[in-house]
Design a protein around this motif. Structure first.
Motif, mmCIF file in Angstrom:
data_model
loop_
_atom_site.group_PDB
_atom_site.id
_atom_site.type_symbol
_atom_site.label_atom_id
_atom_site.label_comp_id
_atom_site.label_asym_id
_atom_site.label_seq_id
_atom_site.Cartn_x
_atom_site.Cartn_y
_atom_site.Cartn_z
ATOM 1 N N ALA A 42 0.835 -1.211 0.000
ATOM 2 C CA ALA A 42 0.000 0.000 0.000
ATOM 3 C C ALA A 42 0.863 1.252 0.000
ATOM 4 N N GLY A 43 1.946 1.235 0.804
ATOM 5 C CA GLY A 43 2.834 2.394 0.830
ATOM 6 C C GLY A 43 3.512 2.619 -0.498
ATOM 7 N N GLU A 44 3.998 1.550 -1.128
ATOM 8 C CA GLU A 44 4.685 1.676 -2.415
ATOM 9 C C GLU A 44 3.735 2.178 -3.494
ATOM 10 N N ILE A 45 2.512 1.664 -3.476
ATOM 11 C CA ILE A 45 1.521 2.133 -4.459
ATOM 12 C C ILE A 45 1.245 3.621 -4.265
ATOM 13 N N GLY A 46 1.056 4.040 -2.988
ATOM 14 C CA GLY A 46 0.791 5.455 -2.707
ATOM 15 C C GLY A 46 1.938 6.340 -3.124
ATOM 16 N N LEU A 47 3.213 5.892 -2.867
ATOM 17 C CA LEU A 47 4.381 6.696 -3.227
ATOM 18 C C LEU A 47 4.497 6.858 -4.737
ATOM 19 N N GLU A 48 4.306 5.754 -5.486
ATOM 20 C CA GLU A 48 4.375 5.843 -6.944
ATOM 21 C C GLU A 48 3.269 6.738 -7.489
ATOM 22 N N SER A 49 2.079 6.632 -6.895
ATOM 23 C CA SER A 49 0.966 7.488 -7.329
ATOM 24 C C SER A 49 1.272 8.953 -7.045
ATOM 25 N N ALA A 50 1.863 9.233 -5.868
ATOM 26 C CA ALA A 50 2.192 10.620 -5.517
ATOM 27 C C ALA A 50 3.212 11.194 -6.493
ATOM 28 N N LYS A 51 4.261 10.397 -6.827
ATOM 29 C CA LYS A 51 5.270 10.881 -7.770
ATOM 30 C C LYS A 51 4.671 11.108 -9.151
ATOM 31 N N TYR A 52 3.847 10.174 -9.580
ATOM 32 C CA TYR A 52 3.228 10.281 -10.902
ATOM 33 C C TYR A 52 2.348 11.524 -10.993
ATOM 34 N N ASN A 53 1.497 11.719 -9.987
ATOM 35 C CA ASN A 53 0.594 12.882 -10.018
ATOM 36 C C ASN A 53 1.337 14.194 -9.808
ATOM 37 N N ALA A 54 2.480 14.157 -9.086
ATOM 38 C CA ALA A 54 3.296 15.358 -8.951
ATOM 39 C C ALA A 54 3.804 15.805 -10.317
ATOM 40 N N LYS A 55 4.220 14.828 -11.155
ATOM 41 C CA LYS A 55 4.670 15.158 -12.507
ATOM 42 C C LYS A 55 3.530 15.729 -13.355
ATOM 43 N N ILE A 56 2.334 15.152 -13.176
ATOM 44 C CA ILE A 56 1.180 15.643 -13.951
ATOM 45 C C ILE A 56 0.852 17.085 -13.579
ATOM 46 N N GLU A 249 -6.056 5.758 11.796
ATOM 47 C CA GLU A 249 -4.683 5.464 11.420
ATOM 48 C C GLU A 249 -4.620 5.418 9.897
ATOM 49 N N GLN A 250 -3.760 6.258 9.319
ATOM 50 C CA GLN A 250 -3.758 6.405 7.873
ATOM 51 C C GLN A 250 -2.338 6.328 7.328
ATOM 52 N N PHE A 251 -2.253 5.834 6.056
ATOM 53 C CA PHE A 251 -1.024 5.951 5.284
ATOM 54 C C PHE A 251 -0.990 7.335 4.640
ATOM 55 N N ILE A 252 0.170 7.966 4.618
ATOM 56 C CA ILE A 252 0.344 9.148 3.769
ATOM 57 C C ILE A 252 1.589 8.928 2.919
ATOM 58 N N ALA A 253 1.438 9.183 1.627
ATOM 59 C CA ALA A 253 2.557 9.122 0.687
ATOM 60 C C ALA A 253 2.695 10.496 0.061
ATOM 61 N N TYR A 254 3.929 10.998 -0.018
ATOM 62 C CA TYR A 254 4.115 12.357 -0.513
ATOM 63 C C TYR A 254 5.276 12.409 -1.495
ATOM 64 N N ALA A 255 5.166 13.368 -2.430
ATOM 65 C CA ALA A 255 6.225 13.576 -3.424
ATOM 66 C C ALA A 255 6.287 15.057 -3.738
ATOM 67 N N GLU A 256 7.480 15.523 -4.081
ATOM 68 C CA GLU A 256 7.708 16.947 -4.317
ATOM 69 C C GLU A 256 7.503 17.295 -5.780
ATOM 70 N N ILE A 257 6.864 18.453 -6.014
ATOM 71 C CA ILE A 257 6.797 19.036 -7.354
ATOM 72 C C ILE A 257 8.007 19.953 -7.439
ATOM 73 N N GLU A 258 9.107 19.462 -8.002
ATOM 74 C CA GLU A 258 10.421 20.059 -7.821
ATOM 75 C C GLU A 258 10.497 21.508 -8.296
ATOM 76 N N LEU A 259 9.905 21.812 -9.427
ATOM 77 C CA LEU A 259 10.057 23.149 -10.011
ATOM 78 C C LEU A 259 9.489 24.235 -9.122
ATOM 79 N N TYR A 260 8.469 23.892 -8.313
ATOM 80 C CA TYR A 260 7.787 24.913 -7.513
ATOM 81 C C TYR A 260 7.928 24.678 -6.012
ATOM 82 N N ASN A 261 8.676 23.633 -5.623
ATOM 83 C CA ASN A 261 8.838 23.303 -4.195
ATOM 84 C C ASN A 261 7.501 23.020 -3.522
#
Length: 612
Positions: A42-56, A249-261
């Motif tokens: 679940a964590g890996e899926i959330g992290l990949e989704s966060a990175k993917y949507n950050a790029k979008i 109790e929740q999972f949170i997965a986060y990813a940075e949108i690098e260009l805008y911090n």
């Protein structure tokens, strides 16, 4: 004598123990493995989704930034500073790329050119706007924090870039409404009910399906999270955490949108990913109880060995059936009867709690019934007082009229002048009866028809002056001091009202202030403008009302006990409240006993000039 245990009992006991130990071991081992595997996946899926949507999202903002840069280049290439050409370029870009909320240029001379021709107010300072300050400070394309757009009065974030037109420096900016960003992240899912949160470089929420979170810091939203976890979320470019959020109790997965911090945070209840585990445990439980049942049925063959605990159990159940809920059910055996006794004792405890709850609800119902009875009694007494007062007010003039008529009929009065005087007195008393009945009938009509309004838009300033003028005449003629306050900031605002009915409410409040205050005391009258309401206030320094009578003061026929010496039928405030609520307004009362009363009502503004 050595106690003999039959072989069947030993077999039954051994099978039961083996079954329980095996089931517990398998269940525990499976649960541990599944929990570990499911949480990791679940964590890996959330992290990949966060990175993917950050790029979008980054691509989505880059697309709009490219459009803005292209528009900036067109304006900067102009051979002369021409406002109409600049506006035409802005308008063309706005129409070509409808995703822009608004596009505009602000110059260092405080001039602002908007694509749609919006003209800022006089106090509008271009250099003080967030988009201008950040773009000038960084000298490059910037994204602003959330702020309120002065044109549309909505929450936006902006992309802005400096430009220069024939030595005139400025900044071109485009607003992106928060609602549009919310729409972008609204389609992002994590689990079944999880959602995405977009956070800017300051750690403040830019967009979220829950609008209560917008503009709040993530430290305020994740208020149950440790400082180390928050620091990890703020400083790391991506990661996975398990936190307590929204009471779960929740999972949170986060990813940075690098260009805008910026960061995109996905959150979902941990329990959603454990559903397969619950399903497996359910089947384990079924199998477990089937095995226990088979072994128990076999154990019943021992008959005499379990007769004694059964007898004890029957005795305890009999006490329970006769209403004895205090007797603990505890059968000490080494077989299924012990389990049964434990569950029955739980049932006894639950039944006891239910009966206690029923007693509490019964007491609460009795209290509410008593309160309702008191209210009905007060209503009954108020109605009787109303009928008594009305009877007295009608009986006195009727008695006098009958006396005058009898005098005329018996010929006691001979002089024509005296006859005319008697007729005048009869006419006066008849008018008195007519006034009383008209007042009661008008009040009854208002009670039934107060929601039927002949509303028209009325300019507040003109209407307020009229009300203050009438109040001043009424108060000063009653030998009271008048003090008025009119504070309407905008002459063009209007309210949608039935003038006759609002005048009736106003006159009733003024009359009450006069009736319940002494001569030479001051009565303050105010009509003021709030953000979206007009407030009408009448304040006196009279006898006041006790706090425990505030809720009753608007009831039909109700009159404060201490005020019964003052003439009235107890209908004025009841009708006033109905009229104000029919105007979608509210009526309020504040009072201090022996110090005075303030009654006010507010009416919503139906129109006002656009503010930008």
């Amino acid at each position: 004598m050595l106690k003999i245990i039959k072989i069947r009992t030993k077999i039954t006991t051994t099978l039961l123990l083996v079954g329980i130990v095996t089931a517990l071991f398998i269940s525990t081992a499976s649960l541990i493995v599944l929990l570990s595997t499911t949480s990791k996946q679940a964590g890996e899926i959330g992290l990949e989704s966060a990175k993917y949507n950050a790029k979008i999202i980054e691509s989505w903002i880059n697309e709009r930034s490219a459009i803005l840069k292209n528009t900036s280049a067109q304006i900067s290439s102009l051979e002369e500073f021409n406002e109409e050409k600049i506006r035409k370029i802005l308008y063309t870009s706005s129409k070509a790329y409808e995703s822009f909320y608004s596009i505009f240029v602000g110059f260092e001379n405080n001039k602002l050119i908007d694509a749609m021709g919006w003209k800022p107010p006089r106090d509008y300072q271009v250099s003080s706007r967030p988009w201008y300050q950040l773009a000038v400070k960084d000298g490059t394309l910037v994204n602003t924090p959330i702020y309120i757009d002065k044109n549309k009065n909505q929450l936006v974030t902006s992309i802005a870039i400096p430009l220069s037109v024939q030595n005139t420096k400025g900044v071109i900016a485009a607003n992106i409404p928060i609602d549009e960003i919310v729409t972008q992240i609204g389609d992002i899912s994590y689990g079944n009910t999880g959602y995405a949160i977009l956070v800017d470089e300051r750690g403040h929420v830019i967009a979220s399906p829950n609008k209560d979170y917008i503009m709040k810091s993530i430290s305020a939203i994740f208020n149950n999270v440790s400082k180390d976890t928050l620091n990890s979320i703020n400083k790391s470019s991506s990661g996975i955490e398990t936190i307590i959020f929204e009471g779960k109790e929740q999972f949170i997965a986060y990813a940075e949108i690098e260009l805008y911090n910026w960061k995109i945070i996905l959150t979902a209840p941990k329990s959603e990913f454990h559903r397969p585990i619950r399903d497996m445990l359910f089947y384990f439980a079924i199998i477990f109880f089937i095995c226990i049942t088979i072994i128990t049925l076999t154990g019943f063959m021992l008959g005499k060995s379990i007769s004694k605990p059964i007898e004890s159990l029957i005795k305890s159940i009999s006490l329970l059936a006769h209403g004895n809920l205090s007797n603990e059910i505890n059968i000490e055996t080494n077989d299924e009867i012990a389990i049964l006794s434990t569950e029955l004792d739980k049932m006894r405890i639950n039944l006891n709690k239910i009966f206690q709850s029923m007693r509490y609800e019964s007491n609460l119902l009795a209290m509410n019934t008593k309160k309702l009875s008191g209210h009905l009694e007060e209503t009954h007494n108020s109605t009787l007082d109303f009928i008594s007062m009305l009877s007295h007010d009608l009986k006195t003039p009727i008695t006098l009229i009958k006396g005058y008529i009898k005098g005329l009929k018996l010929g006691i009065v001979v002089e024509e002048q005296k006859k005319a005087e008697y007729l005048d007195r009869i006419h006066l008393r008849a008018e008195q009866i007519e006034n009383i009945t008209s007042d009661i009938l008008d009040s009854a009509y208002e009670v039934n028809k107060s929601l039927i309004l002949a509303k028209i838009p009325v300019y507040v300033n003109e209407f307020a002056k009229e009300l203050l003028k009438n109040a001043k005449i009424h108060i000063e003629n009653s030998n009271r001091q008048f003090e008025g306050n009119l504070n309407i900031r905008d002459d063009s605002i209007r309210i949608n009202v039935d003038r006759i009915k609002i005048n009736r409410v106003w006159n009733n409040l003024i009359s009450n202030a006069i009736k319940y205050s002494k001569p030479d005391t001051k009565i303050n009258i105010s009509i003021i403008q709030d953000e979206s309401f007009i407030r009408f206030i009448v304040k006196d320094n009279g006898i006041g009302i006790k706090e425990d009578e505030f809720e009753k003061i608007f009831n039909m026929f109700y009159r404060v006990n201490e005020n019964r010496r003052i003439k009235g039928y107890g209908l004025g405030l009841f009708i006033s409240k109905a009229i104000i609520e029919a105007h979608k307004g509210e009526i309020f009362i504040e009072s201090e006993h022996e110090r005075g009363t303030t009654i006010s009502f507010k009416i919503p503004i139906c129109h006002k000039n656009d503010t930008i």
